[in-house]
Every structure is written in C-alpha cells, then in structure tokens.
Motif scaffolding. Structure first.
Motif, short mmCIF file in Angstrom:
data_model
loop_
_atom_site.label_atom_id
_atom_site.label_comp_id
_atom_site.label_asym_id
_atom_site.label_seq_id
_atom_site.Cartn_x
_atom_site.Cartn_y
_atom_site.Cartn_z
N ASP A 318 -2.04 -0.60 3.27
CA ASP A 318 -2.31 -0.28 1.88
C ASP A 318 -1.07 0.36 1.26
O ASP A 318 -0.06 0.59 1.93
CB ASP A 318 -3.51 0.66 1.77
N VAL A 319 -1.13 0.66 -0.02
CA VAL A 319 -0.03 1.35 -0.69
C VAL A 319 0.13 2.75 -0.11
O VAL A 319 -0.78 3.28 0.54
CB VAL A 319 -0.27 1.44 -2.21
N GLY A 321 -0.24 6.32 -0.26
CA GLY A 321 -1.11 7.15 -1.10
C GLY A 321 -0.48 8.46 -1.52
O GLY A 321 -0.83 9.02 -2.56
N ASN A 322 0.48 8.96 -0.76
CA ASN A 322 1.09 10.26 -1.03
C ASN A 322 2.16 10.12 -2.11
O ASN A 322 3.21 9.54 -1.88
CB ASN A 322 1.69 10.82 0.26
N SER A 323 1.91 10.67 -3.29
CA SER A 323 2.87 10.57 -4.40
C SER A 323 4.19 11.25 -4.07
O SER A 323 5.25 10.81 -4.53
CB SER A 323 2.29 11.18 -5.68
N GLU A 349 1.79 6.80 -10.64
CA GLU A 349 0.36 6.56 -10.80
C GLU A 349 0.09 5.32 -11.65
O GLU A 349 -0.83 4.55 -11.38
CB GLU A 349 -0.30 7.79 -11.46
N HIS A 352 0.24 2.29 -9.74
CA HIS A 352 -0.71 2.33 -8.62
C HIS A 352 -0.03 2.43 -7.26
O HIS A 352 -0.44 1.78 -6.30
CB HIS A 352 -1.64 1.11 -8.66
N HIS A 353 1.05 3.21 -7.21
CA HIS A 353 1.75 3.50 -5.95
C HIS A 353 2.37 2.24 -5.32
O HIS A 353 2.61 2.22 -4.11
CB HIS A 353 0.81 4.15 -4.94
N HIS A 354 2.63 1.21 -6.11
CA HIS A 354 3.19 -0.03 -5.58
C HIS A 354 4.67 0.16 -5.27
O HIS A 354 5.48 0.44 -6.15
CB HIS A 354 3.00 -1.16 -6.60
#
Length: 764
Positions: A318-319, A321-323, A349, A352-354
């Motif tokens: 998945d992407v 998640g941790n900004s 954000e 979408h963290h791509h």
C-alpha cells in the motif's frame, strides 16, 4: 601469480572504492561500476555511438571473460593514454577511500608480475609524490593502460555453474540495481516480506502504479543480500521464455540458437535452491504461458506486478501511511522544505500519499516554477481532465477503482506546460525501453541532450544509473493518453529506426534496443497508420531474421496477415512477400515442407518482377532452397540459378546479391560442383568490391572454403585472411574467433595445416 590485466587492476580499484560506492555525495543514486568504467574512459565513452558500455559488457571486462574492445585501446594509443589518469582524478577519485593503500596494492601487482619486462615495469613504477593525489591518479592511469595494452588472456570458466557456485561469476548483467538513494520508510513491510518468503517461496508484490514496488524489491535485496548466495534481477521484457533465453552466460556459444540457449539456461535455473533469489520486475501481464513452470523451481522468486495474478502469494503493498516519512522524501529534493512543512503535508494528503506524485511535487517545487500554494490549489481544482478522466482504469482484485493517482500525475503533468519539443521527447520515449541519453538524442536528431536532462530533473524520465533513461510505466500510460504518439508525430525516430532495420548481414551492437523498440511500436502505435505500419512490419521481419528471432517473426507474420485482410491495403508484391516470409519460417519448413513449397510457388506467381526485381530474385532463391530441402536437388538448382542470373542482370549489387550468391554457391559445393561455386563467388566478390559488412566477410570466408575444396591452399589462405581482416575491422570479435576455428578445422580435415600466425588468436 596475479597478472597486470584489466580485470585484476579494476577489481583492486573497486575494492578500494567499495565503501564509498553506495554513498556518493550529491547524487540520487549509488556510484556504480558502470560509473567507474565510463569515468575512466570518458573521452572514448563520449565519442562512441554504440552500446559498448552496457552493463553486460562491463561485467565481462571486470570478470576477465572478454577483452576491452580494440577500438577503445587504439583510441588511447592514438590520442595518448595520459588522459586516463586525469579522468580518474576528475570522475572517480572522490569514491576512493584510501589512496595510499590503492597505490601500494598496484605497485605490488606490477612488481610481482613476471610476465612484464623489466623495461615495462620501470616505465610504470616511476618515482612520484604519493601525497599528491594528482600524481597518484596519473600512476593509476598508467597501470590501467598497461593492463589493456597487452594480449588478452581470458579467465577459464567454460562450464555452466551448479548451485554450489556463485552465480555472479557466470551470469552477466543480472545484478540488482541499488534502490533510489532517497528510498525511505517501508521498514516494517521489508521485514514482513522477509518473513513471508520463509513460508512462501514465490511472492508477487502487488499494488498501484507509482507507489514504489520496484524500489521496494531492490531495497529488500540490499537489506537481506547476505542471506542469499545468489540474487539475480531481471526487468520483464514481455515473455519469460525470452527473458530466460536472453540471459547472458559465460558458457554461451556464438553458434547457439535460441532453443539451445533456452535449454542451457533453464537447466541452470532448475539447479538453483532456496539460497538463491530471482527478482522479476514489472511483471505487468495477466498471464504468461511459462509462469506455471517457472514457479515450480526451487529458488525463491519475487515478482512486482500491477496485474491480477492467480498463483503464488500476493503481497499487497500500500502507500506509505506515515506522512513524516514522505515529508523526508520531499526534503531530499526540495531545499526549502523546512519553511513549508505544513503545506507540504497538505500536498501529501491531497495526493493520498502516492509516492511518485510526492516525488514529482518535490522536483517541481525545487525548480521554482510554482509555489507550494499554487500546486495545492491546482491539484484541488484540476485533478483530472473531465473529458478523459474515465479512460484510465486500474484493476485490483478484479474490480475497477478510481483513477485518483493517475489523475494526480496528469494534473502535475499539466503544471509543467511542456513545449512541443518536450512533448516530442516524451512521445518518443514511449517507443524505447532503457536507453542511453546520447543514443536517444541521436535517434531524435536533437542538437543537444538538454531537454532530456531537464525532463529527468523534473521526474518525468527516470535516470536510474549512468546515463541510462526510461519511462516509469505510470508516466508511459499518461503520455499514451494525453500526447497520443503515432507514426506521424514520432516520424523522426521511426525513420531512423527503419534505416537500422535495413542493415542486414552485420550484427549491430544496439540490436537489443532496436528489437525492443519494434515491440513497442507494435504495442503502442501499431494501428494508427496502416500503410506505415505495414511497411514497418516488412522491414522488421527481415531484420529479425538476421538475429534468428523466430518467435517474434511469427508474431510479425500474424500481424501482417491481419493488415492485408483489407483488400484496399498493400499490393500484390506485399502479399507475395507475406507468402514468402510465411513459407520460410523454420517452424513451417520443418513440419510442412510441401505446404511451404506451395506457398512459395504462389508467391512467385503473384510477384511483379518489374516493380520489385529484388523480391522476385529472392523468391526464386527461396523456392530453390525449399526444393533442395525436399530432396529435389536439380529442380532446386534451376530456381537458384534463375535467381542468381536475374539479380546479376539487374546489377543490384547489395547484401541481397551477396546472400543469393552465397546460398547458390553453398548448394553447388554440396553437390560436387565446386568450380561453378568458385565462379559464382568470384563474380560476386568482384561486383561487391568495396563493400564492408558481416555478409561480405562471410562471402570471403566462403571463397576460402571453396578453394580448400578445390585444393588451392594459397588462395584459400588469402581469402580467409581477407575475411578475418574484415571481421576484425567491423568489431565482430566473437564471430572472428568462431570463423578462425572453423577455417582451421576445415583445413585440417582436408589435410592442410592452418597458418601458424593464426594460432594465438585461434587458441584464445
């Protein structure tokens, strides 16, 4: 005793650079062995147009399995070798962690090599100030030149490996590229992947395009490399069988056909055990006929894929998640990240963290073309082109989901406001896979590489190592949708590609690039212009025949048949050529020879000899070959004679003429008509005087063989030597060696001794 040869010298240098080769300053990637070699020979590297510095060739030089090319050595003989030391100082010195140790090791090597004369040692081991880095680099350059400027002695590794031997000693160009220098996060996922691999030996890393699957796989190989005896990496070319066949082994012979190579390589893969790992990147197909066989082998395998796979273990990535981790990625590219942290987090954000979108935003910010606020507003308002937002579908687990990530990339793409020159570069990049920047610029007839370099900096074109560039699959999808490459707007590259397709009888050093480009033209723009596409396929078929790409040729045949189903497209000669090509496919000739003869007779009746005399002559020659294969010798010779006389009367003195003459003469010799064969070959040699090609060199070789059959030893040696000289001038090193071996064996078979001056090269 170690010898002063290139392999030994360069490995000493690498050992003294290794600590710094993965932490080069101010670079987005590691300093690789390719960087080292191209840095040392930078003037020659900048002047050569072929693919001489590909990773496979460099690996062979470093391991001592192939000599440094004669052209490179002659370049420094003619232009002075002193620049090698200067190059080392300018391009490589920064990664040497102990100059004193490197200097001492090279001095010891030279001093203890008893194959070097004392005079030569004295020339190399001059007194220098070892505290002066410039003088040490000059000494290193002298040792490097001394190593390449002497006869090559290959390493003896003729046997294919077993699982007990390190694969890297035998397989070239399959090393795992270093992950992006700024690869971040994923620590938990890497550990999870490692745990899963202990239970499931075949893993498919699945996830959206652009979230970093490839970099994740490379990072895994780097982190856990000590747990595997062997790690091999391949970029999926569209076929697993093709990938396996094209593996480059030290034990491969120039005479091996595709079937032989595949059989040898697959036998090796079967021998690998669980202490070996194979990574197959970009396996973006729904199915491959060989996959079910490959995944039953004993080694561990990792595939990265965007497709739905119904076998093996699916590891969903998945992407990130941790900004904070993605913010760290932005800060690596964007100098003012600290001053804009809040809005950068909003940008993260918004996309979408791509990962790919975040990276492109960072590069765009660093260019200073837009402020963070402007980019954020643009993404919020224009995340998709309303007219084409529904054209891209991403499938996961059999369900279509939103095109969010593609839309972000397309939105960022529009921010750059690319001019037509940049758009042209992007369109044409669709038609190549990984390629050297200067090579691509030459194919596009660009005056400089500035535009390509700019697009690399902006993140649209990947520059993974050295000067090799490629398109990210996601970017390629967007270019296909938004810039719509076609035969018309990619005309320059396709014209230059077709000019290469017409080079027959000489193996081009960039043949792998050309073949992959043929695939891409067919895949991405094949249906945009049927007339242009038909002509392209016909040229591609002849080119592929020169490289024995029979499976690919069958695909060309099938595609051409579909086009010519339209009665309004093509001429009778196009249809005659299609029948000719279909009849000559090895699969058809082996299984259905009578059918092939019928097809060729139909092609002959259809062909208009006035509008295309070369095609008419070739069809006659090929029909003769088929009759000979069918044991109808006299009838076959009649058609061959007709073909030879017809093309000779047309005065079409090109490679077609040489091929027809050689085929005719070979058949004559095989049927005890040696004098007639000599007459044909001699006429052809006279008519094509001044020609220089692989095919012309083979003509001279055939003349030598014919003179041996006639008992004329002096003329045989003369023609053989002319052939060898032409192979040498063309740089056909492997074929030159194979031809010398064949000539020596033939002469001995008929009671002659081959000339002793051949012996050194012959034995090597």
């Amino acid at each position: 005793m170690r010898r002063v040869d290139f392999s030994t010298v360069i490995n000493i240098i690498i050992e003294n650079c290794r600590e710094n080769m993965h932490t080069a300053k101010d670079r987005e990637r590691a300093f690789t062995q390719t960087d080292l070699i191209t840095g040392i020979f930078s003037e020659y590297y900048d002047s050569c147009d072929d693919k001489i510095f590909d990773s496979s060739s460099i690996s062979r030089w470093i391991k001592g399995n192939r000599p440094i090319p004669a052209d490179l050595i002659n370049f420094y003989r003619d232009n002075g070798y002193e620049s090698i030391g200067n190059n080392f100082k300018d391009n490589c010195a920064d990664v040497v962690y102990d100059f004193s140790n490197l200097y001492n090791e090279l001095v010891t090597l030279v001093s203890n090599d008893y194959s070097l004369s004392e005079e030569k040692k004295a020339d190399i081991l001059i007194d220098i100030d070892t505290t002066d880095e410039y003088e040490v680099c000059r000494f290193i350059g002298n040792v490097i030149f001394a190593a390449i400027d002497r006869p090559f002695v290959p390493v003896d590794k003729s046997m294919l490996p077993t699982s007990a031997i390190t694969v890297s000693e035998f397989v070239f160009g399959a090393y795992v590229p270093a992950p992006c220098r700024y690869f971040c996060g994923r620590d938990n996922e890497l550990d999870e992947l490692h745990s899963v691999l202990q239970e499931h030996s075949k893993i498919f890393i699945s996830g959206f395009a652009g979230i970093g699957k490839s970099e994740f796989a490379k990072a895994y190989a780097k982190k856990y490399k000590k747990e595997y005896k062997n790690v091999l990496y391949f970029n999926y070319p569209g076929s697993l069988k093709e990938m396996i066949t094209d593996m480059d082994f030290v034990g491969d012979n120039i005479s091996d056909d595709e079937c032989t190579r595949f059989t040898k390589h697959i036998r090796f893969l079967k021998s690998l055990r669980s202490d070996s790992l194979i990574i197959i990147d970009n396996f973006n197909v729904a199915s491959d006929s060989f996959l079910s066989t490959l995944i039953n082998y004993g080694c561990k395998m990792i595939f990265t894929t965007r497709s739905n796979i119904d076998c093996g273990y699916i590891f969903n990535l998945d992407v990130i998640g941790n900004s904070d981790e993605l913010y760290q990625l932005v800060s690596k590219y964007y100098s003012y990240a600290d001053e804009n942290k809040a809005i950068i987090n909003k940008l993260i954000e918004t996309v979408h963290h791509h990962t790919l979108s975040v990276e492109m935003i960072a590069k765009l910010l660093e260019k200073g073309l837009h402020s963070p606020e402007e980019i954020l507003e643009h993404l919020r308002q224009n995340s998709a082109d309303p007219e084409s937002a529904d054209k891209i579908k991403i499938s996961k687990d059999g369900k279509n989901i939103k095109e969010t990530y593609y839309n972000h990339i397309r939105s960022l793409f529009s921010l750059y406001l690319l001019n037509e020159n940049y758009q042209s570069i992007m369109r044409n990049m669709v038609l190549v896979d990984e390629v050297r920047i200067r090579y691509f610029a030459k194919m596009l007839e660009l005056n400089d590489t500035n535009g390509i370099n700019e697009l690399c900096e902006l993140g649209f074109i990947k520059n993974s190592h050295a000067d090799l560039v490629s398109l990210h699959p996601m970017i390629r999808d967007v270019v296909l949708l938004d810039l719509k490459p076609s035969f018309e707007n990619c005309d320059t590259l396709i014209t230059n590609l077709k000019s290469k397709l017409q080079i027959i009888g000489y193996e081009l050093p960039d043949s792998a690039i050309i073949i992959s480009s043929i695939r891409n033209v067919m895949k991405y723009i094949g249906k945009t212009d049927s007339n242009s596409y038909l002509n392209f396929l016909e040229a591609a078929y002849v080119f592929l025949d020169n490289y024995h790409e029979y499976d690919f040729m069958e695909i060309i045949i099938s595609e051409t048949e579909k086009l010519l189903d339209d009665d309004k497209l093509g001429t009778d000669n196009n249809r005659a050529l299609l029948l000719n090509n279909k009849a000559m496919l090895p699969a058809n000739r082996n299984d259905k020879l009578a059918k092939s003869i019928s097809l060729m007779n139909k092609a002959l009746s259809m062909c208009d000899e006035k509008s295309n005399p070369v095609l008419f002559a070739n069809i006659n020659m090929n029909l003769g070959i088929l009759y000979i294969e069918n044991k109808e010798t006299e009838r076959g010779l009649e058609f061959m004679d007709k073909a030879y006389l017809f093309i000779k009367l047309c005065r079409t003195y090109n490679d077609d003429f040489i091929t027809i003459a050689r085929n005719y003469a070979t058949t004559l010799s095989a049927n005890a008509k040696v004098n007639k064969a000599l007459e044909v070959l001699t006429e052809c040699e006279f008519a094509t005087e001044g020609c220089s090609s692989n095919n012309h060199a083979a003509l001279l070789f055939d003349l030598g063989a014919a003179y041996i059959l006639s008992g004329n030893y002096p003329l045989a040696v003369k023609k053989y030597n002319l052939a060898f000289a032409e192979y040498s001038s063309l740089g056909c090193t492997d074929e030159l060696t194979a031809r010398k071996i064949a000539a020596a064996q033939q002469m001995q078979r008929y009671g002659f001794e081959y000339p002793k001056e051949w012996e050194t090269d012959y034995l090597e």
